[in-house]
Design a protein around this motif. Structure first.
Motif, PDB file in Angstrom:
ATOM      1  N   LEU A  55      11.318 -29.152   0.746  1.00 35.62           N
ATOM      2  CA  LEU A  55      11.186 -29.650   2.109  1.00 35.62           C
ATOM      3  C   LEU A  55       9.797 -29.280   2.634  1.00 35.62           C
ATOM      4  O   LEU A  55       9.482 -28.105   2.816  1.00 35.62           O
ATOM      5  N   LYS A  56       8.983 -30.294   2.843  1.00 38.12           N
ATOM      6  CA  LYS A  56       7.609 -30.024   3.285  1.00 38.12           C
ATOM      7  C   LYS A  56       7.584 -29.485   4.708  1.00 38.12           C
ATOM      8  O   LYS A  56       6.780 -28.612   5.023  1.00 38.12           O
ATOM      9  N   TRP A  57       8.463 -29.996   5.564  1.00 38.23           N
ATOM     10  CA  TRP A  57       8.466 -29.523   6.946  1.00 38.23           C
ATOM     11  C   TRP A  57       8.853 -28.044   7.005  1.00 38.23           C
ATOM     12  O   TRP A  57       8.349 -27.308   7.857  1.00 38.23           O
ATOM     13  N   ALA A  58       9.730 -27.596   6.105  1.00 37.88           N
ATOM     14  CA  ALA A  58      10.114 -26.184   6.087  1.00 37.88           C
ATOM     15  C   ALA A  58       8.948 -25.316   5.610  1.00 37.88           C
ATOM     16  O   ALA A  58       8.749 -24.204   6.109  1.00 37.88           O
ATOM     17  N   ALA A  59       8.183 -25.823   4.653  1.00 39.59           N
ATOM     18  CA  ALA A  59       7.027 -25.068   4.175  1.00 39.59           C
ATOM     19  C   ALA A  59       5.976 -24.934   5.277  1.00 39.59           C
ATOM     20  O   ALA A  59       5.384 -23.864   5.461  1.00 39.59           O
ATOM     21  N   TRP A  60       5.753 -26.007   6.029  1.00 40.94           N
ATOM     22  CA  TRP A  60       4.789 -25.932   7.132  1.00 40.94           C
ATOM     23  C   TRP A  60       5.319 -25.040   8.258  1.00 40.94           C
ATOM     24  O   TRP A  60       4.553 -24.332   8.911  1.00 40.94           O
ATOM     25  N   ALA A  61       6.631 -25.066   8.486  1.00 35.55           N
ATOM     26  CA  ALA A  61       7.214 -24.169   9.491  1.00 35.55           C
ATOM     27  C   ALA A  61       7.047 -22.714   9.059  1.00 35.55           C
ATOM     28  O   ALA A  61       6.846 -21.828   9.898  1.00 35.55           O
ATOM     29  N   ALA A  62       7.108 -22.460   7.756  1.00 34.85           N
ATOM     30  CA  ALA A  62       6.898 -21.101   7.247  1.00 34.85           C
ATOM     31  C   ALA A  62       5.470 -20.630   7.506  1.00 34.85           C
ATOM     32  O   ALA A  62       5.246 -19.469   7.885  1.00 34.85           O
ATOM     33  N   VAL A  63       4.503 -21.513   7.307  1.00 37.56           N
ATOM     34  CA  VAL A  63       3.105 -21.151   7.600  1.00 37.56           C
ATOM     35  C   VAL A  63       2.942 -20.851   9.087  1.00 37.56           C
ATOM     36  O   VAL A  63       2.291 -19.865   9.478  1.00 37.56           O
ATOM     37  N   TYR A  64       3.554 -21.672   9.911  1.00 36.23           N
ATOM     38  CA  TYR A  64       3.485 -21.487  11.366  1.00 36.23           C
ATOM     39  C   TYR A  64       4.107 -20.142  11.768  1.00 36.23           C
ATOM     40  O   TYR A  64       3.528 -19.394  12.558  1.00 36.23           O
ATOM     41  N   CYS A  65       5.270 -19.819  11.212  1.00 33.81           N
ATOM     42  CA  CYS A  65       5.924 -18.550  11.519  1.00 33.81           C
ATOM     43  C   CYS A  65       5.099 -17.361  11.020  1.00 33.81           C
ATOM     44  O   CYS A  65       5.055 -16.318  11.672  1.00 33.81           O
ATOM     45  N   SER A  66       4.449 -17.525   9.886  1.00 31.59           N
ATOM     46  CA  SER A  66       3.613 -16.445   9.366  1.00 31.59           C
ATOM     47  C   SER A  66       2.426 -16.170  10.272  1.00 31.59           C
ATOM     48  O   SER A  66       2.062 -15.011  10.513  1.00 31.59           O
ATOM     49  N   PHE A  67       1.820 -17.233  10.794  1.00 34.42           N
ATOM     50  CA  PHE A  67       0.706 -17.040  11.727  1.00 34.42           C
ATOM     51  C   PHE A  67       1.171 -16.362  13.013  1.00 34.42           C
ATOM     52  O   PHE A  67       0.487 -15.482  13.542  1.00 34.42           O
ATOM     53  N   ILE A  68       2.325 -16.753  13.522  1.00 35.99           N
ATOM     54  CA  ILE A  68       2.846 -16.122  14.736  1.00 35.99           C
ATOM     55  C   ILE A  68       3.160 -14.649  14.474  1.00 35.99           C
ATOM     56  O   ILE A  68       2.863 -13.787  15.308  1.00 35.99           O
ATOM     57  N   SER A  69       3.743 -14.367  13.331  1.00 38.12           N
ATOM     58  CA  SER A  69       4.058 -12.986  12.979  1.00 38.12           C
ATOM     59  C   SER A  69       2.789 -12.144  12.881  1.00 38.12           C
ATOM     60  O   SER A  69       2.738 -11.009  13.371  1.00 38.12           O
ATOM     61  N   PHE A  70       1.756 -12.688  12.266  1.00 38.46           N
ATOM     62  CA  PHE A  70       0.495 -11.957  12.142  1.00 38.46           C
ATOM     63  C   PHE A  70      -0.177 -11.767  13.497  1.00 38.46           C
ATOM     64  O   PHE A  70      -0.722 -10.700  13.792  1.00 38.46           O
ATOM     65  N   ALA A  71      -0.109 -12.786  14.346  1.00 41.00           N
ATOM     66  CA  ALA A  71      -0.779 -12.703  15.648  1.00 41.00           C
ATOM     67  C   ALA A  71      -0.099 -11.708  16.581  1.00 41.00           C
ATOM     68  O   ALA A  71      -0.768 -11.082  17.406  1.00 41.00           O
ATOM     69  N   ASN A  72       1.199 -11.541  16.474  1.00 40.20           N
ATOM     70  CA  ASN A  72       1.925 -10.650  17.380  1.00 40.20           C
ATOM     71  C   ASN A  72       2.155  -9.259  16.821  1.00 40.20           C
ATOM     72  O   ASN A  72       2.748  -8.427  17.485  1.00 40.20           O
ATOM     73  N   ALA A  73       1.712  -8.999  15.609  1.00 40.01           N
ATOM     74  CA  ALA A  73       1.970  -7.706  14.986  1.00 40.01           C
ATOM     75  C   ALA A  73       1.025  -6.641  15.527  1.00 40.01           C
ATOM     76  O   ALA A  73      -0.092  -6.921  15.953  1.00 40.01           O
ATOM     77  N   ARG A  74       1.505  -5.429  15.484  1.00 34.82           N
ATOM     78  CA  ARG A  74       0.657  -4.297  15.861  1.00 34.82           C
ATOM     79  C   ARG A  74      -0.147  -3.852  14.652  1.00 34.82           C
ATOM     80  O   ARG A  74       0.201  -4.142  13.515  1.00 34.82           O
ATOM     81  N   SER A  75      -1.190  -3.116  14.886  1.00 39.66           N
ATOM     82  CA  SER A  75      -2.043  -2.694  13.776  1.00 39.66           C
ATOM     83  C   SER A  75      -1.364  -1.643  12.904  1.00 39.66           C
ATOM     84  O   SER A  75      -1.736  -1.454  11.753  1.00 39.66           O
ATOM     85  N   SER A  76      -0.354  -0.972  13.439  1.00 39.99           N
ATOM     86  CA  SER A  76       0.313   0.076  12.671  1.00 39.99           C
ATOM     87  C   SER A  76       1.425  -0.462  11.773  1.00 39.99           C
ATOM     88  O   SER A  76       2.002   0.293  11.003  1.00 39.99           O
ATOM     89  N   GLU A  77       1.735  -1.752  11.893  1.00 43.20           N
ATOM     90  CA  GLU A  77       2.816  -2.311  11.082  1.00 43.20           C
ATOM     91  C   GLU A  77       2.379  -2.524   9.640  1.00 43.20           C
ATOM     92  O   GLU A  77       1.203  -2.490   9.316  1.00 43.20           O
ATOM     93  N   ASP A  78       3.362  -2.787   8.800  1.00 44.01           N
ATOM     94  CA  ASP A  78       3.122  -2.952   7.368  1.00 44.01           C
ATOM     95  C   ASP A  78       2.416  -4.280   7.115  1.00 44.01           C
ATOM     96  O   ASP A  78       2.995  -5.346   7.284  1.00 44.01           O
ATOM     97  N   THR A  79       1.164  -4.213   6.712  1.00 45.16           N
ATOM     98  CA  THR A  79       0.400  -5.441   6.486  1.00 45.16           C
ATOM     99  C   THR A  79       0.722  -6.072   5.142  1.00 45.16           C
ATOM    100  O   THR A  79       0.546  -7.269   4.975  1.00 45.16           O
ATOM    101  N   LYS A  80       1.216  -5.285   4.200  1.00 50.70           N
ATOM    102  CA  LYS A  80       1.547  -5.845   2.882  1.00 50.70           C
ATOM    103  C   LYS A  80       2.682  -6.852   2.981  1.00 50.70           C
ATOM    104  O   LYS A  80       2.653  -7.899   2.338  1.00 50.70           O
ATOM    105  N   GLN A  81       3.671  -6.543   3.801  1.00 53.72           N
ATOM    106  CA  GLN A  81       4.799  -7.452   3.950  1.00 53.72           C
ATOM    107  C   GLN A  81       4.366  -8.743   4.641  1.00 53.72           C
ATOM    108  O   GLN A  81       4.780  -9.828   4.241  1.00 53.72           O
ATOM    109  N   MET A  82       3.526  -8.624   5.657  1.00 56.94           N
ATOM    110  CA  MET A  82       3.044  -9.830   6.335  1.00 56.94           C
ATOM    111  C   MET A  82       2.177 -10.671   5.407  1.00 56.94           C
ATOM    112  O   MET A  82       2.263 -11.902   5.406  1.00 56.94           O
ATOM    113  N   PHE A  83       1.352 -10.006   4.624  1.00 56.92           N
ATOM    114  CA  PHE A  83       0.487 -10.731   3.698  1.00 56.92           C
ATOM    115  C   PHE A  83       1.307 -11.435   2.625  1.00 56.92           C
ATOM    116  O   PHE A  83       1.027 -12.583   2.271  1.00 56.92           O
ATOM    117  N   SER A  84       2.329 -10.772   2.114  1.00 59.48           N
ATOM    118  CA  SER A  84       3.172 -11.412   1.099  1.00 59.48           C
ATOM    119  C   SER A  84       3.964 -12.569   1.694  1.00 59.48           C
ATOM    120  O   SER A  84       4.175 -13.586   1.031  1.00 59.48           O
TER     121      SER A  84
END
Length: 108
Positions: A55-84
C-alpha cells in the motif's frame, strides 16, 4: 564600629536561612507529551502495512508519521529508535515503488 541599626534590622529580619531550599521541578511523566511515541508506533504500523500489503499510501503515511515523531521528540529521547523507524518508512516507500512503479491512483 558596627552599625547599631544593622543588628536591630537583622533581629527583625523575617527571612530564615535554614528554611531556604533550592527549587527542584517535579519529574512528572504524566505531563510529558506522548505525541512522538504515538507517531513512532503509527509510523511502524504504516511501514509494515506498506511493505506487506504493498500500500503506497500507507508507506507515505509512515514517512509523515516519522517526520512528526522526529519533530516533536526531545533531545534526550532514543534517537536510534526514531532513526530506524524513519529508515523503515523510507524502505517501505522504496519497495512499494520498486514493485509497482505506477503512480498512486486516486481512490475516489
Amino acid at each position: 564600629m558596627p552599625n547599631p541599626t544593622a543588628s536591630a534590622n537583622s533581629a527583625n529580619d523575617p527571612r530564615r536561612p535554614n528554611k531556604i531550599f533550592r527549587y527542584k521541578p517535579l519529574a512528572n511523566k504524566a505531563t510529558d507529551d506522548p505525541t512522538p511515541d504515538y507517531m513512532n508506533l503509527l509510523g511502524m504500523i504504516f511501514s509494515m502495512c506498506g511493505l506487506m500489503m504493498k500500500l503506497k499510501w500507507a508507506a507515505w503515511a509512515a514517512v509523515y508519521c516519522s517526520f512528526i515523531s522526529f519533530a516533536n521528540a526531545r533531545s534526550s529521547e532514543d534517537t536510534k529508535q526514531m532513526f530506524s523507524s524513519f529508515l523503515l518508512s523510507v524502505s517501505a516507500v522504496v519497495m512499494s515503488y520498486l514493485q509497482n512503479p505506477q503512480p498512486m491512483a486516486a481512490s475516489w
